[in-house]
Design a protein around this motif. Structure first.
Motif, PDB file in Angstrom:
ATOM      1  N   THR A 248       0.814  -1.217   0.000  1.00 33.26           N
ATOM      2  CA  THR A 248       0.000   0.000   0.000  1.00 33.26           C
ATOM      3  C   THR A 248       0.847   1.266   0.000  1.00 33.26           C
ATOM      4  OG1 THR A 248      -1.725  -1.172   1.239  1.00 33.26           O
ATOM      5  CG2 THR A 248      -1.863   1.232   1.170  1.00 33.26           C
ATOM      6  N   VAL A 249       1.921   1.258   0.787  1.00 28.86           N
ATOM      7  CA  VAL A 249       2.698   2.485   0.966  1.00 28.86           C
ATOM      8  C   VAL A 249       3.408   2.907  -0.320  1.00 28.86           C
ATOM      9  CG1 VAL A 249       4.866   1.381   1.699  1.00 28.86           C
ATOM     10  CG2 VAL A 249       4.269   3.663   2.554  1.00 28.86           C
ATOM     11  N   THR A 250       3.802   1.946  -1.146  1.00 29.54           N
ATOM     12  CA  THR A 250       4.504   2.306  -2.386  1.00 29.54           C
ATOM     13  C   THR A 250       3.531   2.728  -3.474  1.00 29.54           C
ATOM     14  OG1 THR A 250       4.479   0.003  -3.141  1.00 29.54           O
ATOM     15  CG2 THR A 250       6.394   0.725  -1.879  1.00 29.54           C
ATOM     16  N   GLY A 251       2.421   2.020  -3.568  1.00 33.27           N
ATOM     17  CA  GLY A 251       1.439   2.325  -4.602  1.00 33.27           C
ATOM     18  C   GLY A 251       1.976   2.133  -6.004  1.00 33.27           C
ATOM     19  N   ALA A 252       3.024   1.323  -6.121  1.00 36.34           N
ATOM     20  CA  ALA A 252       3.668   1.126  -7.421  1.00 36.34           C
ATOM     21  C   ALA A 252       3.082  -0.093  -8.118  1.00 36.34           C
ATOM     22  CB  ALA A 252       5.172   0.950  -7.243  1.00 36.34           C
ATOM     23  N   LYS A 253       2.518   0.132  -9.283  1.00 32.26           N
ATOM     24  CA  LYS A 253       1.998  -0.974 -10.068  1.00 32.26           C
ATOM     25  C   LYS A 253       3.164  -1.826 -10.559  1.00 32.26           C
ATOM     26  CE  LYS A 253      -0.811  -2.087 -14.114  1.00 32.26           C
ATOM     27  NZ  LYS A 253      -1.558  -1.559 -15.282  1.00 32.26           N
ATOM     28  N   GLY A 254       3.019  -3.134 -10.423  1.00 38.75           N
ATOM     29  CA  GLY A 254       4.084  -4.038 -10.838  1.00 38.75           C
ATOM     30  C   GLY A 254       4.908  -4.558  -9.678  1.00 38.75           C
ATOM     31  N   TYR A 255       4.869  -3.843  -8.541  1.00 32.80           N
ATOM     32  CA  TYR A 255       5.591  -4.302  -7.358  1.00 32.80           C
ATOM     33  C   TYR A 255       4.659  -5.157  -6.523  1.00 32.80           C
ATOM     34  CZ  TYR A 255       8.021  -4.152  -2.850  1.00 32.80           C
ATOM     35  OH  TYR A 255       8.634  -4.494  -1.667  1.00 32.80           O
ATOM     36  N   ALA A 256       5.076  -6.397  -6.250  1.00 31.82           N
ATOM     37  CA  ALA A 256       4.211  -7.355  -5.552  1.00 31.82           C
ATOM     38  C   ALA A 256       4.287  -7.240  -4.039  1.00 31.82           C
ATOM     39  CB  ALA A 256       4.569  -8.776  -5.977  1.00 31.82           C
ATOM     40  N   GLY A 257       5.073  -6.314  -3.527  1.00 33.50           N
ATOM     41  CA  GLY A 257       5.211  -6.171  -2.079  1.00 33.50           C
ATOM     42  C   GLY A 257       6.431  -6.912  -1.560  1.00 33.50           C
ATOM     43  N   ALA A 258       6.738  -6.693  -0.292  1.00 37.46           N
ATOM     44  CA  ALA A 258       7.900  -7.348   0.318  1.00 37.46           C
ATOM     45  C   ALA A 258       7.704  -8.855   0.326  1.00 37.46           C
ATOM     46  CB  ALA A 258       8.104  -6.828   1.737  1.00 37.46           C
ATOM     47  N   GLY A 259       8.716  -9.571  -0.131  1.00 30.01           N
ATOM     48  CA  GLY A 259       8.609 -11.031  -0.192  1.00 30.01           C
ATOM     49  C   GLY A 259       8.721 -11.672   1.176  1.00 30.01           C
ATOM     50  N   MET A 260       9.787 -11.334   1.913  1.00 30.10           N
ATOM     51  CA  MET A 260      10.055 -11.852   3.261  1.00 30.10           C
ATOM     52  C   MET A 260      10.117 -13.375   3.307  1.00 30.10           C
ATOM     53  SD  MET A 260       7.752  -9.316   5.661  1.00 30.10           S
ATOM     54  CE  MET A 260       6.240  -9.652   4.745  1.00 30.10           C
TER      55      MET A 260
END
Length: 325
Positions: A248-260
């Protein structure tokens, strides 16, 4: 005379006049054997082989435990990726929130299911961190991480078998992505998140994951006080929260979020390939840095705030100290 000789041999006195009690030869030999075995055990625990746990590489019990890690990770990857796809395909008003809640639930369930068998890792971040701290040996960690990677690939293959080509291409099998190719005014363009920003997100989110939740599982005192259901529920909630924040914080399309979870990212990349390999190293290097940072944190805080029944016998510093002594 013979009687006197026997009496003299059995009634021996020290210079101070105190009598030395006779002892059985067999009993004496047995006591020496026990002492020798005990000294061998202590010696083995302080050898490099013992510190690394090399004997576990050929331990059937460890390999059987790794089967739980393999199956658990396969189910985790399949479940998480289907949750990601379903959350966005359902056209929910807040797909990120729905996804985070469902991820928290499934992570908790799978940890509870695998914990009695293998300790409930299903994530190289947990395994590597546990090895650094010394809760498990590096040999066991190697076996577990290998099993997790194989399990992640099987989970991705299972997902590929049940989704159509359109969904597979749209969601990249639910894999870890930094960018995607999207249509632009003058042709296809690459949109997403830069590697540097993604790396920082991996480091920060993975460290928070370890510090705010996994810490409780590592600390035997806290684990006993809270109970494993509460501990694993907290871990699930923290994972869900971090997924929600990072997407949510990045709002960047194409980024799936932190993998961890590097194994999850690897599974989809092996099966799907293509752009999933772009920046794939971020999902390994970031969490690894977090594990080292968390380990250093556990060494800096007072020892009475961090307990474990095995006394961290495989601690990384002990291994380094032994090598350079």
């Amino acid at each position: 005379m013979a009687g006197n000789v026997m009496e003299d041999e059995e009634n021996v006195y020290t210079g101070s006049g105190r009598r030395v009690q006779p002892f059985s030869t067999e009993r004496g030999e047995e006591s020496w054997i026990n002492v020798d075995e005990e000294s061998k055990k202590q010696s083995n625990s302080t050898t490099l082989s013992g510190l690394l746990g090399l004997n576990e590489l050929i331990s059937l019990e460890v390999w059987r435990a790794s089967l739980a890690e393999l199956i658990g990770t396969a189910l985790l990857v399949f479940s998480l990726d289907t949750i990601v796809i379903s959350s966005f395909e359902s056209k929910a008003s807040s797909p990120n929130l729905v996804m985070a809640i469902l991820i928290a639930i499934i992570v908790t369930i799978l940890l509870l299911a695998t914990h009695p068998v293998s300790g409930g890792h299903i994530n190289p971040v947990i395994t590597f961190s546990a090895a650094l701290v010394g809760i498990i040996s590096f040999s066991r960690a190697t076996i577990y991480i290998l099993a997790q990677c194989v399990g992640a690939m099987l989970g991705a293959l299972a997902l590929k078998a049940v989704v159509n080509n359109t969904i597979e291409e749209t969601f990249s099998l639910g894999g870890c992505t930094l960018t995607v190719v999207a249509p632009g005014p003058n042709g296809p363009i690459v949109v997403g998140l830069g590697m540097e920003q993604a790396l920082w997100l991996e480091i920060l989110c993975s460290f928070v994951f370890l510090w705010a939740s996994v810490w409780m599982a590592f600390d035997r005192r806290q684990a006993q006080d809270l109970g494993k259901v509460v501990v694993f529920t907290i871990i699930g909630l923290v994972v869900g929260l971090l997924v929600f924040i990072s997407t949510t914080v990045t709002g960047a399309k194409g980024y799936a979020g932190a993998g961890m979870n590097p194994a999850r990212c690897l599974g989809a990349a092996l099966v799907r390939g293509g752009h999933l390999w772009y920046g794939h190293w971020v999902f390994w290097v970031g969490p690894s840095i977090s594990c080292v940072a968390f380990y250093l944190y556990t060494k800096l805080i007072p020892h009475n705030h961090f307990h474990h029944s095995d006394g961290f016998k495989h601690d990384f510093f002990k291994i380094v100290k032994y090598i350079f002594k």
